[in-house]
Structure formats: structure tokens, C-alpha cells
Design a protein around this motif. Sequence first.
Motif, PDB file in Angstrom:
ATOM      1  N   MET A 209      57.839  47.206  66.076  1.00 24.48           N
ATOM      2  CA  MET A 209      59.059  46.441  66.189  1.00 24.48           C
ATOM      3  C   MET A 209      58.777  44.980  66.565  1.00 24.48           C
ATOM      4  O   MET A 209      59.451  44.082  66.099  1.00 24.48           O
ATOM      5  N   ARG A 210      57.775  44.789  67.448  1.00 22.14           N
ATOM      6  CA  ARG A 210      57.434  43.421  67.849  1.00 22.14           C
ATOM      7  C   ARG A 210      56.924  42.618  66.672  1.00 22.14           C
ATOM      8  O   ARG A 210      57.223  41.431  66.554  1.00 22.14           O
ATOM      9  N   MET A 211      56.128  43.267  65.820  1.00 23.34           N
ATOM     10  CA  MET A 211      55.567  42.569  64.663  1.00 23.34           C
ATOM     11  C   MET A 211      56.682  42.068  63.753  1.00 23.34           C
ATOM     12  O   MET A 211      56.622  40.949  63.242  1.00 23.34           O
ATOM     13  N   ILE A 212      57.723  42.866  63.577  1.00 29.79           N
ATOM     14  CA  ILE A 212      58.866  42.454  62.756  1.00 29.79           C
ATOM     15  C   ILE A 212      59.541  41.247  63.390  1.00 29.79           C
ATOM     16  O   ILE A 212      59.923  40.301  62.698  1.00 29.79           O
ATOM     17  N   GLY A 213      59.670  41.249  64.700  1.00 29.99           N
ATOM     18  CA  GLY A 213      60.263  40.112  65.401  1.00 29.99           C
ATOM     19  C   GLY A 213      59.459  38.839  65.220  1.00 29.99           C
ATOM     20  O   GLY A 213      60.018  37.764  64.990  1.00 29.99           O
ATOM     21  N   TYR A 214      58.130  38.971  65.328  1.00 31.11           N
ATOM     22  CA  TYR A 214      57.274  37.807  65.108  1.00 31.11           C
ATOM     23  C   TYR A 214      57.392  37.288  63.679  1.00 31.11           C
ATOM     24  O   TYR A 214      57.471  36.081  63.448  1.00 31.11           O
ATOM     25  N   VAL A 215      57.398  38.182  62.711  1.00 38.03           N
ATOM     26  CA  VAL A 215      57.502  37.773  61.308  1.00 38.03           C
ATOM     27  C   VAL A 215      58.830  37.070  61.057  1.00 38.03           C
ATOM     28  O   VAL A 215      58.880  36.017  60.411  1.00 38.03           O
ATOM     29  N   ILE A 216      59.910  37.631  61.585  1.00 38.65           N
ATOM     30  CA  ILE A 216      61.224  37.012  61.410  1.00 38.65           C
ATOM     31  C   ILE A 216      61.257  35.634  62.073  1.00 38.65           C
ATOM     32  O   ILE A 216      61.737  34.658  61.493  1.00 38.65           O
ATOM     33  N   GLY A 217      60.725  35.524  63.277  1.00 42.54           N
ATOM     34  CA  GLY A 217      60.683  34.237  63.968  1.00 42.54           C
ATOM     35  C   GLY A 217      59.863  33.209  63.211  1.00 42.54           C
ATOM     36  O   GLY A 217      60.283  32.059  63.065  1.00 42.54           O
ATOM     37  N   LEU A 218      58.704  33.617  62.711  1.00 51.19           N
ATOM     38  CA  LEU A 218      57.863  32.687  61.952  1.00 51.19           C
ATOM     39  C   LEU A 218      58.527  32.267  60.650  1.00 51.19           C
ATOM     40  O   LEU A 218      58.433  31.099  60.251  1.00 51.19           O
ATOM     41  N   LEU A 219      59.192  33.202  59.983  1.00 55.40           N
ATOM     42  CA  LEU A 219      59.906  32.846  58.751  1.00 55.40           C
ATOM     43  C   LEU A 219      61.043  31.873  59.032  1.00 55.40           C
ATOM     44  O   LEU A 219      61.288  30.952  58.246  1.00 55.40           O
ATOM     45  N   MET A 220      61.735  32.072  60.152  1.00 53.64           N
ATOM     46  CA  MET A 220      62.804  31.150  60.523  1.00 53.64           C
ATOM     47  C   MET A 220      62.253  29.743  60.743  1.00 53.64           C
ATOM     48  O   MET A 220      62.836  28.757  60.282  1.00 53.64           O
ATOM     49  N   VAL A 221      61.118  29.646  61.435  1.00 52.51           N
ATOM     50  CA  VAL A 221      60.500  28.340  61.669  1.00 52.51           C
ATOM     51  C   VAL A 221      60.060  27.729  60.346  1.00 52.51           C
ATOM     52  O   VAL A 221      60.308  26.535  60.079  1.00 52.51           O
ATOM     53  N   LEU A 222      59.424  28.521  59.490  1.00 52.21           N
ATOM     54  CA  LEU A 222      58.952  28.018  58.200  1.00 52.21           C
ATOM     55  C   LEU A 222      60.105  27.508  57.340  1.00 52.21           C
ATOM     56  O   LEU A 222      60.055  26.395  56.810  1.00 52.21           O
ATOM     57  N   PHE A 223      61.163  28.319  57.200  1.00 47.62           N
ATOM     58  CA  PHE A 223      62.306  27.897  56.403  1.00 47.62           C
ATOM     59  C   PHE A 223      63.001  26.689  57.024  1.00 47.62           C
ATOM     60  O   PHE A 223      63.466  25.800  56.313  1.00 47.62           O
TER      61      PHE A 223
ATOM     62  N   ILE B  32      60.589  33.980  68.860  1.00 46.65           N
ATOM     63  CA  ILE B  32      59.180  34.222  69.141  1.00 46.65           C
ATOM     64  C   ILE B  32      58.931  34.263  70.647  1.00 46.65           C
ATOM     65  O   ILE B  32      58.207  35.131  71.145  1.00 46.65           O
ATOM     66  N   VAL B  33      59.545  33.350  71.394  1.00 46.22           N
ATOM     67  CA  VAL B  33      59.365  33.322  72.850  1.00 46.22           C
ATOM     68  C   VAL B  33      59.930  34.584  73.484  1.00 46.22           C
ATOM     69  O   VAL B  33      59.293  35.194  74.353  1.00 46.22           O
ATOM     70  N   ILE B  34      61.101  35.007  73.050  1.00 51.28           N
ATOM     71  CA  ILE B  34      61.710  36.217  73.609  1.00 51.28           C
ATOM     72  C   ILE B  34      60.837  37.437  73.320  1.00 51.28           C
ATOM     73  O   ILE B  34      60.604  38.268  74.208  1.00 51.28           O
ATOM     74  N   ILE B  35      60.332  37.545  72.095  1.00 48.79           N
ATOM     75  CA  ILE B  35      59.473  38.676  71.741  1.00 48.79           C
ATOM     76  C   ILE B  35      58.195  38.658  72.573  1.00 48.79           C
ATOM     77  O   ILE B  35      57.756  39.699  73.070  1.00 48.79           O
ATOM     78  N   SER B  36      57.596  37.484  72.754  1.00 48.60           N
ATOM     79  CA  SER B  36      56.344  37.421  73.509  1.00 48.60           C
ATOM     80  C   SER B  36      56.564  37.727  74.990  1.00 48.60           C
ATOM     81  O   SER B  36      55.724  38.352  75.628  1.00 48.60           O
ATOM     82  N   ARG B  37      57.677  37.309  75.546  1.00 52.95           N
ATOM     83  CA  ARG B  37      57.979  37.621  76.949  1.00 52.95           C
ATOM     84  C   ARG B  37      58.289  39.091  77.140  1.00 52.95           C
ATOM     85  O   ARG B  37      57.943  39.678  78.153  1.00 52.95           O
ATOM     86  N   ARG B  38      58.941  39.674  76.164  1.00 57.84           N
ATOM     87  CA  ARG B  38      59.252  41.098  76.228  1.00 57.84           C
ATOM     88  C   ARG B  38      57.978  41.917  76.205  1.00 57.84           C
ATOM     89  O   ARG B  38      57.883  42.950  76.858  1.00 57.84           O
ATOM     90  N   ARG B  39      57.021  41.466  75.455  1.00 56.40           N
ATOM     91  CA  ARG B  39      55.750  42.183  75.335  1.00 56.40           C
ATOM     92  C   ARG B  39      55.014  42.203  76.668  1.00 56.40           C
ATOM     93  O   ARG B  39      54.394  43.184  77.049  1.00 56.40           O
ATOM     94  N   ARG B  40      55.063  41.109  77.400  1.00 56.97           N
ATOM     95  CA  ARG B  40      54.377  41.034  78.690  1.00 56.97           C
ATOM     96  C   ARG B  40      54.970  41.980  79.707  1.00 56.97           C
ATOM     97  O   ARG B  40      54.275  42.528  80.532  1.00 56.97           O
ATOM     98  N   ARG B  41      56.272  42.156  79.674  1.00 59.33           N
ATOM     99  CA  ARG B  41      56.946  43.029  80.645  1.00 59.33           C
ATOM    100  C   ARG B  41      56.696  44.500  80.366  1.00 59.33           C
ATOM    101  O   ARG B  41      56.549  45.285  81.267  1.00 59.33           O
ATOM    102  N   GLY B  42      56.771  44.857  79.089  1.00 55.24           N
ATOM    103  CA  GLY B  42      56.716  46.273  78.770  1.00 55.24           C
ATOM    104  C   GLY B  42      55.473  46.617  78.119  1.00 55.24           C
ATOM    105  O   GLY B  42      54.796  47.461  77.958  1.00 55.24           O
TER     106      GLY B  42
END
Length: 66
Positions: free
Chosen positions: A1-15, A56-66
Motif C-alpha cells: 500500500m505504501r508503494m502505491i502511495g509513493y507512486v501516486i505522490g511522485l506522479l502528482m509531482v511529475l505531472f 509523499i511526506v505523509i506516507i513516509s511519516r506513516r511508515r516510521r510510526r508503524g
Amino acid sequence: MRMIGYVIGLLMVLFGLIWIGQGSGYFPYPASSFMIAQKIWMLWGAILAAAGIVVIVIISRRRRRG
């Protein structure tokens, strides 16, 4: 699920960056695009890129907690 979040975030930045480039006229591809040299697309691109960074920031912070 995190990987999908990162991909979506990166695509948003790219677009967002593409929209900024087209809106400013620095990236006139395709030549028939309605977005070229339309300053409103610079704004929408900046908003989209910022939202992508937030995702991307929210996904990365979530990863650190859980």
C-alpha cells in the motif's frame, strides 16, 4: 500500500512540473496543447506538485510510526 502511495505522490509531482512547464511555455509539447503559455496551468501545476509532496511526506511519516 505504501508503494502505491509513493507512486501516486511522485506522479502528482511529475505531472505538476509538466503543467508548470507547459503553462510557462518552457515545455511546449505537444505543440497543439491548450495548456501552452496559459499562466493558470502554472498555478494548477504548483498546487498538484505541492499536493504530491504532501502525499509523499505523509506516507513516509506513516511508515516510521508503524
